[in-house]
Design a protein around this motif. Structure first.
Motif, short mmCIF file in Angstrom:
data_model
loop_
_atom_site.label_atom_id
_atom_site.label_comp_id
_atom_site.label_asym_id
_atom_site.label_seq_id
_atom_site.Cartn_x
_atom_site.Cartn_y
_atom_site.Cartn_z
N SER A 1 0.85 -1.19 0.00
CA SER A 1 0.00 0.00 0.00
C SER A 1 0.89 1.24 0.00
O SER A 1 2.11 1.13 0.04
CB SER A 1 -0.90 -0.01 1.24
OG SER A 1 -0.12 0.22 2.40
N ASP B 1 -12.83 -14.26 -2.31
CA ASP B 1 -13.01 -15.10 -3.49
C ASP B 1 -11.78 -16.01 -3.60
O ASP B 1 -10.66 -15.52 -3.70
CB ASP B 1 -13.12 -14.20 -4.72
CG ASP B 1 -13.23 -14.96 -6.03
OD1 ASP B 1 -13.14 -16.21 -6.03
OD2 ASP B 1 -13.40 -14.31 -7.07
N ALA C 1 -9.08 -15.24 -6.03
CA ALA C 1 -8.27 -14.05 -5.79
C ALA C 1 -7.09 -14.32 -4.86
O ALA C 1 -6.28 -13.45 -4.59
CB ALA C 1 -9.13 -12.94 -5.22
N ALA D 1 -5.31 -10.92 -4.85
CA ALA D 1 -5.42 -10.14 -6.09
C ALA D 1 -6.49 -9.07 -5.99
O ALA D 1 -6.36 -7.99 -6.58
CB ALA D 1 -5.71 -11.07 -7.27
N ARG D 2 -7.57 -9.37 -5.26
CA ARG D 2 -8.67 -8.41 -5.14
C ARG D 2 -9.54 -8.81 -3.95
O ARG D 2 -9.43 -9.90 -3.44
CB ARG D 2 -9.50 -8.37 -6.42
CG ARG D 2 -10.22 -9.67 -6.70
CD ARG D 2 -10.91 -9.71 -8.06
NE ARG D 2 -11.51 -11.01 -8.28
CZ ARG D 2 -10.86 -12.12 -8.62
NH1 ARG D 2 -9.56 -12.08 -8.80
NH2 ARG D 2 -11.49 -13.26 -8.79
N GLY D 3 -10.43 -7.92 -3.59
CA GLY D 3 -11.36 -8.21 -2.50
C GLY D 3 -10.93 -7.56 -1.20
O GLY D 3 -9.75 -7.32 -0.98
N GLU D 4 -11.92 -7.27 -0.38
CA GLU D 4 -11.67 -6.66 0.93
C GLU D 4 -12.01 -7.68 2.01
O GLU D 4 -13.17 -8.08 2.14
CB GLU D 4 -12.53 -5.40 1.09
CG GLU D 4 -12.19 -4.59 2.31
CD GLU D 4 -10.75 -4.11 2.36
OE1 GLU D 4 -10.18 -4.13 3.47
OE2 GLU D 4 -10.18 -3.73 1.32
#
Length: 135
Positions: A15, A64, A67, A94-97
């Motif tokens: 980040s 997911d 991910a 890769a993605r998702g919170e």
């Protein structure tokens, strides 16, 4: 008798604040409630350890499975009891919170914060390797 394997996922993210790892605050059992850990759980019969990491992170964090990428092992085995061994893996998302479905709270922490966390005793064993992975 072969010990039951329990896996933990060190979900590492990059980040603006630098590299961080996701930690989860336990709800139970009472003696560990409120303390922090790497999320994970037991490997089911016939399941590979990486598959168990993906399943557990999906169940516990609402992620997911597609991910989640499981990388190499993190540190050495931690013997929880003669019947149970804990293993950690580095994980990329890769993605998702992540959401705390199974925990009180979730937190992203940087290398400099690791020593200030009230860890469950077993996960403390990986602090040198976690510090290096976040370095």
């Amino acid at each position: 008798m072969t010990p039951q394997i329990v896996v933990a996922g060190a979900v590492i993210a990059d980040s603006a604040a630098g590299r961080t790892v996701l930690i989860a605050q336990r709800r139970r059992p009472p003696e560990l409630a409120g303390r922090w850990e790497l999320p994970g759980g037991k490997v089911m019969p016939g399941e590979s350890e990486p598959a168990a990491v993906i399943r557990e992170l999906g169940e516990e964090l609402g992620l997911d499975p597609d991910a989640i990428t499981v990388g190499p092992r993190l540190g050495a085995d931690v013997e929880l009891s003669p019947e149970m061994t804990l293993r950690a893996y580095l994980v990329r998302l890769a993605r998702g919170e992540p959401r705390p479905h199974d925990h009180q709270a979730l937190r992203w922490v940087a290398a400099g914060q690791l020593e200030t966390v009230d860890w469950v005793p077993a996960d403390r064993a990986w602090l040198p390797e976690l510090t290096q992975a976040l370095g």
